[in-house]
Design a protein around this motif. Structure first.
Motif, short mmCIF file in Angstrom:
data_model
loop_
_atom_site.label_atom_id
_atom_site.label_comp_id
_atom_site.label_asym_id
_atom_site.label_seq_id
_atom_site.Cartn_x
_atom_site.Cartn_y
_atom_site.Cartn_z
N UNK A 102 52.87 37.12 32.87
CA UNK A 102 53.83 37.82 31.97
C UNK A 102 53.09 38.10 30.78
N UNK A 103 53.49 39.80 30.43
CA UNK A 103 53.81 40.64 29.58
C UNK A 103 54.40 40.44 28.73
N UNK A 104 53.93 40.40 27.36
CA UNK A 104 54.45 40.06 26.08
C UNK A 104 54.67 41.63 25.91
N UNK A 105 55.44 42.25 25.82
CA UNK A 105 55.91 44.12 25.56
C UNK A 105 56.33 44.29 24.17
N UNK A 106 57.86 45.40 24.51
CA UNK A 106 58.44 45.41 23.29
C UNK A 106 60.25 45.91 23.50
N UNK A 107 60.45 45.94 22.42
CA UNK A 107 62.20 45.94 22.93
C UNK A 107 61.87 47.88 22.12
N UNK A 108 60.54 48.44 21.77
CA UNK A 108 60.94 49.78 21.15
C UNK A 108 60.04 50.18 22.18
N UNK A 109 59.36 49.51 23.98
CA UNK A 109 58.94 50.12 24.87
C UNK A 109 60.38 50.92 25.99
N UNK A 110 61.51 50.43 25.48
CA UNK A 110 62.99 51.50 26.29
C UNK A 110 64.05 51.99 25.50
N UNK A 111 63.26 52.10 23.76
CA UNK A 111 64.20 52.16 22.71
C UNK A 111 63.52 53.24 22.05
N UNK A 112 63.59 54.30 21.82
CA UNK A 112 62.92 55.02 20.42
C UNK A 112 62.69 54.85 19.51
N UNK A 113 61.72 54.70 18.49
CA UNK A 113 61.56 54.59 17.26
C UNK A 113 61.20 55.33 16.57
N UNK A 114 61.89 55.59 15.46
CA UNK A 114 61.59 57.12 14.53
C UNK A 114 59.72 56.80 13.83
N UNK A 115 59.25 56.99 13.38
CA UNK A 115 57.75 56.88 12.95
C UNK A 115 57.04 55.54 13.97
N UNK A 116 57.35 55.88 15.74
CA UNK A 116 56.43 54.64 16.09
C UNK A 116 56.66 54.99 18.14
N UNK A 117 55.94 56.52 17.55
CA UNK A 117 56.35 57.15 19.15
C UNK A 117 54.91 56.72 20.02
N UNK A 118 53.93 56.52 19.27
CA UNK A 118 52.56 55.69 20.05
C UNK A 118 52.89 54.21 20.64
N UNK A 119 53.44 53.33 19.20
CA UNK A 119 53.13 52.25 20.09
C UNK A 119 54.71 51.66 20.73
N UNK A 120 55.59 52.79 21.18
CA UNK A 120 56.82 52.71 22.04
C UNK A 120 56.68 53.00 23.18
N UNK A 121 55.17 53.93 23.07
CA UNK A 121 55.26 55.22 24.47
C UNK A 121 53.78 54.09 25.29
N UNK A 122 53.16 52.72 24.47
CA UNK A 122 52.58 52.46 25.08
C UNK A 122 53.19 50.80 26.07
N UNK A 123 53.86 50.17 24.83
CA UNK A 123 55.09 48.98 25.10
C UNK A 123 55.69 49.68 26.52
N UNK A 124 56.47 51.58 26.72
CA UNK A 124 56.68 51.43 28.52
C UNK A 124 55.65 51.58 29.16
N UNK A 125 54.48 51.40 28.85
CA UNK A 125 53.52 51.31 30.24
C UNK A 125 53.63 49.91 30.23
N UNK A 126 53.36 49.36 29.56
CA UNK A 126 52.90 47.47 29.45
C UNK A 126 53.97 47.49 30.47
N UNK A 127 55.25 47.39 29.81
CA UNK A 127 56.42 47.28 31.07
C UNK A 127 56.56 47.70 32.27
N UNK A 128 56.34 48.72 32.42
CA UNK A 128 56.19 48.77 34.02
C UNK A 128 55.15 49.04 34.74
#
Length: 252
Positions: free
Chosen positions: A132-158
């Protein structure tokens, strides 16, 4: 065989943090033997899994448990970092740190544990082994001022969902839990207590951020409950899914 050896072994990374600590405690209470690891903290194996040296240390610790007779049945990837900042301002080293901890360590740890699982016991028809990987809903929803985190979590999910396809033939399941705003030191450090509750629950239209329909920030235990479910026999026919635990914040 002593009680510890008789219990199935679960490895938990990021186990000193709010969610990681709750996951380790929940799994311990559920009858697992937990090998908890983090960069620092009490009652955990100190290892930096963003480095090859840290991965090697953890591999040695897992192999020691296996040699004692424990059956490796699970991994929970929780370790994560956040450097907020707009893309125009984000420093390359901040981007790389998030990618290393949030995404690359998921690949490294999942590859390591899956190989050890296969070596120990291949072709499990009961699908009892689980990642089980604990990712984030930010991995599929753009967040203002959090692009690096969003991108890394999208990669973790995929990468976890792709692992699910390749590991299915070995009877190993791989799933994702994606929390929303959760009462942790990471969230508190971004906003402070009062702002954490107000901004997360109410949302911020100026930053294109929805609120939380259920009206509360998650507790780490809420996330731990979902992780424990996906590790359990109750989820034996679930693999490759992303379970979003955010109180409805990303419904739309």
């Amino acid at each position: 065989m002593n009680d510890v050896v008789a219990k199935p072994l679960i490895v938990v990374t990021g186990a000193s943090g709010g969610i990681g600590s709750a996951v380790a405690a929940k799994l311990g209470d559920s009858g697992y033997s937990v090998l908890a690891t983090d960069r620092a903290g009490d009652d955990v194996l100190t290892a930096d899994i963003s480095s090859p040296e840290g991965i090697s240390e953890l591999e040695a610790a897992i192999e020691h448990r296996i040699e004692r007779g424990q059956v490796l049945e699970g991994l929970v990837n929780v370790a994560g970092v956040l450097h907020p900042g707009k893309l125009l301002d984000l420093q390359p080293e901040q981007w790389e740190h998030m990618q290393s901890v949030n995404a690359q360590s998921v690949f490294r740890m999942t590859q390591l544990v899956a190989r050890l699982m296969i070596d120990q016991r291949d072709q499990d028809p009961g699908n009892s082994r689980s990642i089980v990987t604990v990712s984030s809903n930010a991995g599929r929803t753009p967040r203002y001022g959090m692009a690096g985190y969003c991108a890394s979590k999208a990669a973790a999910t995929m990468v976890t969902r792709c692992f699910s396809l390749e590991l299915a033939a070995h009877g190993i399941r791989a799933n994702v839990v994606s929390p929303g705003s959760t009462r942790t030191a990471m969230l508190l450090g971004m906003n402070g207590e009062a702002e954490m509750n107000r901004a997360s629950v109410a949302g911020n239209p100026a930053q294109f951020r929805n609120g939380i329909p259920l009206g509360r920030i998650a507790d780490p235990e809420d996330i731990a409950d979902s992780v424990a479910f996906l590790l359990s026999a109750n989820a034996k026919h679930l693999t490759g899914i992303e379970l979003t635990v955010d109180g409805g914040a990303t419904l739309s």
